[in-house]
Design a protein around this motif. Sequence first.
Motif, PDB file in Angstrom:
ATOM      1  N   ARG A 106      -9.411  -1.127  -1.399  1.00  0.00           N
ATOM      2  CA  ARG A 106      -9.690   0.131  -0.715  1.00  0.00           C
ATOM      3  C   ARG A 106      -8.392   0.800  -0.247  1.00  0.00           C
ATOM      4  NH1 ARG A 106     -14.408   1.948   1.790  1.00  0.00           N
ATOM      5  NH2 ARG A 106     -15.409  -0.036   1.279  1.00  0.00           N
ATOM      6  N   PRO A 107      -8.240   2.104  -0.507  1.00  0.00           N
ATOM      7  CA  PRO A 107      -7.061   2.808   0.008  1.00  0.00           C
ATOM      8  C   PRO A 107      -7.072   2.819   1.536  1.00  0.00           C
ATOM      9  CG  PRO A 107      -8.167   4.092  -1.697  1.00  0.00           C
ATOM     10  CD  PRO A 107      -9.083   2.967  -1.343  1.00  0.00           C
ATOM     11  N   VAL A 135      -3.709   1.642  -2.125  1.00  0.00           N
ATOM     12  CA  VAL A 135      -4.642   0.531  -1.930  1.00  0.00           C
ATOM     13  C   VAL A 135      -4.056  -0.481  -0.956  1.00  0.00           C
ATOM     14  CG1 VAL A 135      -5.749  -1.434  -3.052  1.00  0.00           C
ATOM     15  CG2 VAL A 135      -5.781   0.800  -4.143  1.00  0.00           C
ATOM     16  N   SER A 142       0.827  -1.209   0.000  1.00  0.00           N
ATOM     17  CA  SER A 142       0.000   0.000   0.000  1.00  0.00           C
ATOM     18  C   SER A 142       0.860   1.258   0.000  1.00  0.00           C
ATOM     19  CB  SER A 142      -0.942   0.001   1.216  1.00  0.00           C
ATOM     20  OG  SER A 142      -0.214   0.069   2.418  1.00  0.00           O
ATOM     21  N   TYR A 168     -15.472   1.705  -2.834  1.00  0.00           N
ATOM     22  CA  TYR A 168     -14.479   2.437  -3.623  1.00  0.00           C
ATOM     23  C   TYR A 168     -14.603   2.053  -5.088  1.00  0.00           C
ATOM     24  CZ  TYR A 168     -10.001   4.142  -5.269  1.00  0.00           C
ATOM     25  OH  TYR A 168      -9.020   4.807  -5.961  1.00  0.00           O
ATOM     26  N   PRO A 169     -14.676   2.998  -6.051  1.00  0.00           N
ATOM     27  CA  PRO A 169     -14.493   4.433  -5.848  1.00  0.00           C
ATOM     28  C   PRO A 169     -15.750   5.187  -5.405  1.00  0.00           C
ATOM     29  CG  PRO A 169     -14.704   3.993  -8.167  1.00  0.00           C
ATOM     30  CD  PRO A 169     -14.717   2.653  -7.470  1.00  0.00           C
ATOM     31  N   ASP A 217       1.814   1.646  -3.657  1.00  0.00           N
ATOM     32  CA  ASP A 217       0.726   1.813  -4.603  1.00  0.00           C
ATOM     33  C   ASP A 217       0.374   3.297  -4.771  1.00  0.00           C
ATOM     34  OD1 ASP A 217      -1.528   0.244  -6.109  1.00  0.00           O
ATOM     35  OD2 ASP A 217      -2.564   1.822  -4.993  1.00  0.00           O
ATOM     36  N   VAL A 218       0.105   3.685  -6.001  1.00  0.00           N
ATOM     37  CA  VAL A 218      -0.188   5.090  -6.300  1.00  0.00           C
ATOM     38  C   VAL A 218      -1.395   5.590  -5.510  1.00  0.00           C
ATOM     39  CG1 VAL A 218      -0.855   6.715  -8.110  1.00  0.00           C
ATOM     40  CG2 VAL A 218       0.803   4.897  -8.606  1.00  0.00           C
ATOM     41  N   LYS A 219      -2.413   4.748  -5.383  1.00  0.00           N
ATOM     42  CA  LYS A 219      -3.624   5.140  -4.669  1.00  0.00           C
ATOM     43  C   LYS A 219      -3.611   4.693  -3.209  1.00  0.00           C
ATOM     44  CE  LYS A 219      -6.631   5.131  -8.754  1.00  0.00           C
ATOM     45  NZ  LYS A 219      -7.871   4.566  -9.364  1.00  0.00           N
ATOM     46  N   ARG A 266      -9.209   5.205   3.414  1.00  0.00           N
ATOM     47  CA  ARG A 266     -10.656   5.007   3.468  1.00  0.00           C
ATOM     48  C   ARG A 266     -11.018   3.774   4.290  1.00  0.00           C
ATOM     49  NH1 ARG A 266     -13.512   6.587  -2.169  1.00  0.00           N
ATOM     50  NH2 ARG A 266     -15.248   6.529  -0.701  1.00  0.00           N
TER      51      ARG A 266
END
Length: 297
Positions: A185-186, A68, A61, A281-282, A64-66, A189
């Motif tokens: 899910r990031p 996640v 995570s 998500y999203p 990861d760019v987002k 969140r």
Amino acid sequence: MKRYIGRNKAFTLIELLVVIAIIAILISILLPALTSAKVTGQRVKCLAALKSVLQVTTAYSADDVKGVYGPVHPCAPCWIYDGYADYGGGPGTMDEMNWNQAFSPNTRPLNRLLYGSLAQNSSPGDRGWFQDFQCAGDDYGWQDVPGFGADPRELEKPYFKSNGTSFRLNQLAWSNGRQLGVLGRPVSRIPDTAVTVAYMEARAFQTLWTNEIFGFLSIPGGLELTTPHKKLGFFNLGFVDGHANNVDMGKGTFYPRTAEREFLDIRGTWGRMDCLPDQWYPDSSAGDCAAAGPTCN
């Protein structure tokens, strides 16, 4: 000089029976202690493996760019129904879980972080490989419960053999399209990371169907599932903040679902599976899997 040769005295039958009785008593005293020590050792080893999976997921995570947390396999057609057992680990007997198939071990996100390039010479259930994803002992998948229904390859068989891992990723989802687990899910969140379940033994997830509070099978009085830890209803859970525990998920541990959470919440004294009030998500209105990334069809 006369020599006297003494005759060796043999044990009498009564003496032999006394010795046998003493040995039997000692065994009856020591055996439970030895069995308990073995179970404890297996549980500790299982928790260590679970913590290893939690650590590498956190590393994933972070990269990861987002951000996640629950890694989504690039070939997963949808977050809701796939991804819970293809994040890492070895080949399995389930569809598309073996080498050179869609969810081949060398394509799984966490395997790339842990092992890099993998040799393709292990078979489903081969415990010589993928140690980080293994629970010592009888890490069985679904329990055979009337009305539950399960693929025979996962029923009363090691989850590691069927899916390549002993731990199921929390992908709590509902038929109306609401995905409220950690999968896809990031981290930002995921509320209450210390009590939100990230990974669990398969039968821990099965308690959603068998608990006495809202169990979907409507089993009178509920049912505490068997466990490799020799305590009914006790399972290993890994949480998003990185810690893992052996916790009671048996009778009296589940909370009733609530109207303010639209009865979608899954919580108990052991923690929570839902990420409410955050939505899928999203966004909660997404009705397809377009956001899940490329498929392998």
